[in-house]
Design an enzyme around this catalytic site. Sequence first.
Site, PDB file in Angstrom:
ATOM      1  N   ASP A   7     -19.223   4.973  68.608  1.00  0.00           N
ATOM      2  CA  ASP A   7     -18.846   4.855  70.116  1.00  0.00           C
ATOM      3  C   ASP A   7     -19.588   3.828  70.569  1.00  0.00           C
ATOM      4  O   ASP A   7     -20.501   3.067  70.074  1.00  0.00           O
ATOM      5  CB  ASP A   7     -19.466   6.328  70.532  1.00  0.00           C
ATOM      6  CG  ASP A   7     -19.412   6.457  72.128  1.00  0.00           C
ATOM      7  OD1 ASP A   7     -18.064   6.011  72.487  1.00  0.00           O
ATOM      8  OD2 ASP A   7     -20.276   6.911  72.802  1.00  0.00           O
ATOM      9  N   GLY A  40     -15.587   0.382  78.556  1.00  0.00           N
ATOM     10  CA  GLY A  40     -14.506   1.054  79.478  1.00  0.00           C
ATOM     11  C   GLY A  40     -14.053   0.156  80.598  1.00  0.00           C
ATOM     12  O   GLY A  40     -13.202   0.095  81.291  1.00  0.00           O
ATOM     13  N   ASN A  72     -13.272   7.086  73.489  1.00  0.00           N
ATOM     14  CA  ASN A  72     -11.312   6.970  74.057  1.00  0.00           C
ATOM     15  C   ASN A  72     -11.068   5.450  74.190  1.00  0.00           C
ATOM     16  O   ASN A  72     -10.010   5.086  73.939  1.00  0.00           O
ATOM     17  CB  ASN A  72     -11.332   7.797  75.014  1.00  0.00           C
ATOM     18  CG  ASN A  72     -11.263   9.181  74.762  1.00  0.00           C
ATOM     19  OD1 ASN A  72     -10.090   9.716  74.650  1.00  0.00           O
ATOM     20  ND2 ASN A  72     -12.185   9.726  74.770  1.00  0.00           N
ATOM     21  N   THR A  73     -11.882   4.769  74.870  1.00  0.00           N
ATOM     22  CA  THR A  73     -11.670   3.431  75.084  1.00  0.00           C
ATOM     23  C   THR A  73     -11.192   2.645  73.853  1.00  0.00           C
ATOM     24  O   THR A  73     -10.205   1.976  73.757  1.00  0.00           O
ATOM     25  CB  THR A  73     -12.816   2.704  75.909  1.00  0.00           C
ATOM     26  OG1 THR A  73     -13.020   3.350  77.027  1.00  0.00           O
ATOM     27  CG2 THR A  73     -12.342   0.916  76.209  1.00  0.00           C
ATOM     28  N   GLU A 148     -24.947  10.319  82.824  1.00  0.00           N
ATOM     29  CA  GLU A 148     -25.943   9.565  82.447  1.00  0.00           C
ATOM     30  C   GLU A 148     -27.223   9.528  83.008  1.00  0.00           C
ATOM     31  O   GLU A 148     -28.296   9.317  82.709  1.00  0.00           O
ATOM     32  CB  GLU A 148     -25.742   8.086  81.936  1.00  0.00           C
ATOM     33  CG  GLU A 148     -24.686   7.766  80.748  1.00  0.00           C
ATOM     34  CD  GLU A 148     -24.539   6.487  80.148  1.00  0.00           C
ATOM     35  OE1 GLU A 148     -25.425   5.559  80.591  1.00  0.00           O
ATOM     36  OE2 GLU A 148     -24.063   6.548  79.135  1.00  0.00           O
ATOM     37  N   THR A 181     -15.603  10.546  75.857  1.00  0.00           N
ATOM     38  CA  THR A 181     -16.498  11.508  75.092  1.00  0.00           C
ATOM     39  C   THR A 181     -17.550  11.798  75.759  1.00  0.00           C
ATOM     40  O   THR A 181     -18.556  12.669  75.504  1.00  0.00           O
ATOM     41  CB  THR A 181     -16.758  10.659  73.717  1.00  0.00           C
ATOM     42  OG1 THR A 181     -17.253   9.316  73.920  1.00  0.00           O
ATOM     43  CG2 THR A 181     -15.392  10.682  72.727  1.00  0.00           C
TER      44      THR A 181
END
Lengths: 258, 258
Positions: A7, A40, A72-73, A148, A181
């Site tokens: 990731d 992203g 996902n990116t 975060e 995610t």
Amino acid sequence: MPIGVFDSGIGGLTVFKALASQFKDTDIYYLGDTARVPYGNKSKETIIRYSLECATFLKENFDVDLLVVACNTASSYAVETLKKYLNIPVVGVIEPGVEAAVAITKNKKVGVVGTQATIRSQRYKNLLEENDIDVFDKPCPLFVPLIEEGRLSGQITQLIIKDYLDELVDAGIDTLILGCTHYPLLKDEIQKIYPHIHIVDSTTTIGKFILSNKKNLKESGKRKIFITDESPSFELLKDILAPNIPVEKVELSKICSL
Amino acid sequence: MPIGVFDSGIGGLTVFKALASQFKDTDIYYLGDTARVPYGNKSKETIIRYSLECATFLKENFDVDLLVVACNTASSYAVETLKKYLNIPVVGVIEPGVEAAVAITKNKKVGVVGTQATIRSQRYKNLLEENDIDVFDKPCPLFVPLIEEGRLSGQITQLIIKDYLDELVDAGIDTLILGCTHYPLLKDEIQKIYPHIHIVDSTTTIGKFILSNKKNLKESGKRKIFITDESPSFELLKDILAPNIPVEKVELSKICSL
């Protein structure tokens, strides 16, 4: 038959956690590229390059024979290139999410949220439209920093959720894909605001997808997490998602070989 | 006598804009490390390494004889190392901000806001305390994504500002240092909520600081912006802060030579 997972940072730990509990006997190695997070807000070209570097690190060091792109990116832009260069099965988070949403939606109106880059790629949109789904998508760049910072609930978080999602819900979606995610950590709060919407996230879909595409995932069950930088927000999410898993920092120069 | 300016990304364009209008006849080269932005959630070691790479690119390619670190995070950790390796004057944004705040505050209570890394470094705090100032500091990690999404005002932005700053204002500060080069774009909104607070930001302080430390800044007045990645949010802020300045993408591999 170890699985490699990477990731852009720490959001993919939601996928790592789900895989670790579904494939108890399989070795799983996770790489979080915390020195260059997030992906992203980067360009397509840079996302592909970074993804190749992460994947190569996992393949060359642990001989993984299945690669999960837990971002996902990166899944939006890099999966085809990764398949071409790696010669092992590569599973992104997009297809499992699309499959699940297509199976769940009743009215064929599906919402998709993700980073700027994921939405710009139109990967979800194209795959859903191939299944005759009306797609309503929206980038939500404040969600990751909210998560975060540990703001998983509260007035500001609720207002931001509504600011992004009201228009999708007003458009009549009955299903929402969390296309990042990190976002599963906001799932409870989103579900509270929109109790009638079906929420699809990668942590529930990817395990099933791997199982249906690959058998005999059994071995000794080692787990290890690598990161390219010791960022402060890593500690927060690590404690929530992957306590007791050993972590090692790997120098960026070791993976920047391409 | 060209000036080199670097930032982790695009926030430093606020400083670039201020310098460009104060030093009209001086060549100014800006490097935004958009491929690895942000630095504010990275470790000290990584921040120093990235800063050295950016500075070396500017020095070697444009023979700059003054380096401005237009990033509070990099200024917090890397200025001493940069001075040691570069052998030219290096100006960070911390000292000018501290000098200005010390001159302005009446009650000697000063607030400081910045990224997680900047606040964690305690660089502002230590320098202010050497001047007998009471310091109230706070990381504001949502400000940068708010700004990069173009949310410079509105209900959500106001709520987030109040969520971070009410406790500093309640503690009695009369002066607030915006310790991140993105934050000047929220200055109007912050000032509206707290009209009695003096706001200090790098765009107003750094030019004066350079002038008082260096004379004879005159030459042909070329300007150029380099970025390591073409990120979408770059376009937004570039249009606001540096329209009509030529931009060139430089490969990350060209600056990762250390």
